[in-house]
Scaffold this motif. Structure first.
Motif, short mmCIF file in Angstrom:
data_model
loop_
_atom_site.label_atom_id
_atom_site.label_comp_id
_atom_site.label_asym_id
_atom_site.label_seq_id
_atom_site.Cartn_x
_atom_site.Cartn_y
_atom_site.Cartn_z
N ALA B 82 0.85 -1.14 -0.05
CA ALA B 82 0.07 -0.10 -0.06
C ALA B 82 0.90 1.32 0.14
CB ALA B 82 -0.82 -0.06 1.14
N ARG B 83 1.91 1.35 0.75
CA ARG B 83 2.75 2.44 0.77
C ARG B 83 3.34 2.59 -0.58
NH1 ARG B 83 7.80 3.90 1.54
NH2 ARG B 83 8.77 1.71 1.24
N ARG B 85 2.13 1.76 -3.49
CA ARG B 85 1.11 2.21 -4.48
C ARG B 85 1.06 3.71 -4.19
NH1 ARG B 85 -1.62 -2.34 -2.88
NH2 ARG B 85 -3.11 -1.40 -1.72
N ALA B 86 1.18 4.55 -2.74
CA ALA B 86 0.75 5.57 -2.45
C ALA B 86 2.07 6.67 -3.03
CB ALA B 86 0.54 5.74 -1.06
N PHE B 91 -2.11 6.06 -10.32
CA PHE B 91 -3.14 5.21 -11.26
C PHE B 91 -4.11 6.00 -11.71
CE2 PHE B 91 -1.66 2.50 -7.80
CZ PHE B 91 -1.21 1.41 -8.48
N THR B 111 -4.70 11.24 -2.32
CA THR B 111 -3.65 10.31 -2.04
C THR B 111 -2.57 11.08 -1.11
OG1 THR B 111 -2.31 11.12 -3.92
CG2 THR B 111 -3.61 9.31 -3.99
N LEU B 113 -3.21 12.14 2.04
CA LEU B 113 -3.60 11.40 3.36
C LEU B 113 -2.70 10.16 3.25
CD1 LEU B 113 -5.51 11.02 5.74
CD2 LEU B 113 -6.95 10.12 4.44
N TYR B 114 -2.67 9.36 2.29
CA TYR B 114 -2.02 7.96 2.32
C TYR B 114 -0.55 8.30 2.22
CZ TYR B 114 -6.41 7.33 0.37
OH TYR B 114 -8.28 7.32 0.26
#
Lengths: 369, 221
Positions: B82-83, B85-86, B91, B111, B113-114
């Motif tokens: 997930a990290r 991807r952020a 995407f 994003t 926030l992530y």
């Protein structure tokens, strides 16, 4: 900026974007608080009021009355105060009538030697002979202005009333009360340990200790003449008190548990519906880099904020309704406990939906057929 | 191969099958270099989107590996993927996938926030991107109040917010008119020109034509 603040801001924004779910969550938690406060809260308040009345009647007290020649002496106070289950012990000597020294034909008040502690006030005034303490009722009877004045006993002895006594409910039968305090701080019986007592009041530290304390008192009275002594205990009141507390307590616990369980289920269904409707959003969040723990934290924070608002709304509504109907109000600690229980219950209900949201598969949710 | 010379993104014997099915991606190996655009084409159902999701760490392969700069990353813990991807991937989804309950600006900075990026900094970048794609006047609108083309451009802004080194797009021009498609295609080429590795799953001949490299998948790749 702290992670908690960022999370809180995102939770607020999410809640605002999901108006129906948010309003339903607030309403459910508010309803939970209203239900608890209007049922168990009202019962608890009534119970507190009933117990306070019973306590005022002296549920913890044991009263021993003795003739002056019954050989009940002041040193028993020193021995009773060493017993751990005894909150306090007070003794009073035989009555000598006294009047306002300025009004020889004025009304009489009973004057007694006093030993021990009365409602937190030590009946010891060292190095001040011929001083007395009087209750408000005694001061009014004697007609003293500002609570101070001189007394003369029927035997011609003069004393100065130099302080006021607050008489607790368990000792009001002694009114109007005027006491000559003991004079030695390290022992309530002071310099007069062999002085006779005609009234002995013993206060147990809790209603359930009344019976054992009664036995202890009896054992300490063995040297006295049993035929000249009577003992009254509040055992029956203590039994009634325990029964009321137990019965209402178990009823309240059962009701609260049912309300909390139903509320947790409703919050869970509400949020599961939200997660189902918005599964694509949770899938998108996951795809874009949100961790599962962030999704769970986000939904739980959102629920906690909404539950907090709902709890405040519910408490305000319930307290207003109770006030308007003249019902007894539960105490602050009960209300705070309800608020905390409401938020925790909502969080418990939100846990499963939050985990479900965090496990949304991005591919499954985002693919366009 | 050392990390510095390794391709930014690569797949090695990549295989994936849905539950109880034949592999939709089978022993697939290739590399994607920085500064290039790659079009993945093929008939519907051939596994283009699945391949993109595998490369983007949204799916875990049944066998084989996805590597970032030579390091296998497909078997990392979920939180680590997930990290990545952020931070590492941008995407763009076929239908833009915007949050209908939030404003356009909120969608673009989602994003941040992530990544735990400063909101203030993210908003500054978002305004620049919205202006670049001609949708700045829509920043306070919600997705339901804008056109499909505008939504796709906003999705591009969201993907570009962190200036990621890998850019994955699934049919980014699928629902767009030719003029808007051209804007999107140019944006993808600009990303590659800025040094990003751009991979696009597409049916659109214009996108295919604009890409530096084409990979055609068969019925089962």
């Amino acid at each position: 900026m702290s992670a908690m603040f960022v999370l809180g801001r995102e939770a607020v924004a999410s809640a605002r974007g999901q108006v129906v779910t948010s309003v339903l969550t607030v309403a459910m938690v508010a309803g939970m608080c209203v239900a608890v406060l209007m049922t168990t809260g009202r019962t608890a308040a009534a119970e507190d009021a009933a117990l306070a009345e019973i306590d005022a009647a002296g549920t913890r007290s044991i009263v021993v009355r003795a003739d002056a020649d019954a050989r009940l002496t002041a040193n028993v106070i020193d021995r009773l105060q060493a017993v751990t289950e005894i909150d306090t012990a007070i003794g009073f000597g035989p009555i000598v009538d006294a009047r306002n020294a300025q009004v020889p034909d004025g009304p009489k008040v009973p004057l007694r030697n006093g030993y021990g502690t009365l409602d937190g006030r030590s009946l010891v005034v060292p190095d001040l002979p011929d001083r007395a303490l009087a209750s408000t009722e005694a001061i009014q009877t004697l007609g003293f202005r500002d609570g101070l004045g001189a007394l003369r006993t029927d035997t011609g002895h003069e004393l100065v009333v130099s302080g006021k006594l607050e008489v607790p409910a368990y000792a009001t039968f002694l009114e109007p009360l005027v006491v000559i305090p003991s004079s030695k701080p390290d022992a309530p019986s002071g310099t007069r340990p062999t002085d006779p007592l005609t009234v002995l009041i013993v206060l147990a530290d809790s209603p359930r200790h009344v019976a054992p304390v009664s036995d202890t008192v009896k054992s300490l009275l063995e040297a006295a003449d049993e035929t000249k002594i009577t003992m009254e205990t509040s055992q029956e009141l203590a039994t009634i008190r325990t029964a009321i507390q137990g019965e209402l307590g178990s009823y309240g616990r059962g009701t609260v548990l049912v309300i909390l369980a139903v509320s947790a289920a409703l919050v869970a269904v509400n949020l599961l519906t939200l997660v189902s409707i918005r599964r694509k959003d949770f899938g998108r969040r996951r795809a874009l880099g949100a961790t599962r723990s962030l999704i769970v934290a986000l939904l739980l924070t959102q629920t906690a904020l909404l539950a907090g608002i709902g709890a405040l709304v519910g408490v305000a509504g319930a307290l207003t309704a109770l006030s308007v109907t003249g019902s007894p109000l539960p105490g602050p600690s009960f209300v705070i406990a309800v608020v905390i229980a409401a938020v925790l219950t909502a969080l418990l209900g939100a846990l499963l939906p939050a985990i479900s949201a965090a496990r949304k598969d991005p591919l499954h949710e985002l693919r366009v057929p | 191969m050392t990390e510095s010379t390794a391709p930014v993104l690569s797949a090695e014997d990549l295989t994936f099958a849905y539950a109880d099915g034949d592999p939709i991606v089978a022993e697939w190996t290739t590399t994607f270099e920085a500064g290039t655009t790659t079009a993945i084409t093929g008939p519907s159902g051939c596994g283009k989107s699945t391949l993109l999701y595998l490369l983007g760490l949204m799916l875990q392969p049944s066998a084989g590996h996805v590597m970032l700069r030579g390091t296998p990353v497909d078997a990392l813990r979920d939180a680590e993927r997930a990290r990545l991807r952020a931070h590492t991937f941008g995407f763009v989804f076929q239908d833009a996938a915007l949050d209908a309950t939030r404003t356009v600006l909120d969608n673009v900075i989602e994003t941040a926030l992530y990544r735990r990026q400063s909101r203030h900094e993210a908003i500054q970048t978002a305004y620049e991107l919205l202006e670049r794609f001609g949708v700045e006047i829509r920043e306070a609108h919600r997705p339901g109040q804008i056109s499909g083309g505008q939504a796709q451009r906003i999705a591009l802004c969201r993907a570009m917010l962190a200036d990621p080194p890998v850019f994955l797009a699934d049919e980014p021009t699928g629902n767009l008119d030719p003029a808007t498609s051209e804007t999107v295609i140019q944006a993808l080429r600009d990303r590659a020109a800025d040094g990003a590795c751009v991979v696009v799953a597409t049916h659109d001949p214009a996108v295919v034509e604009a890409c530096d490299r084409r990979i055609r998948l068969g019925a089962a790749s």
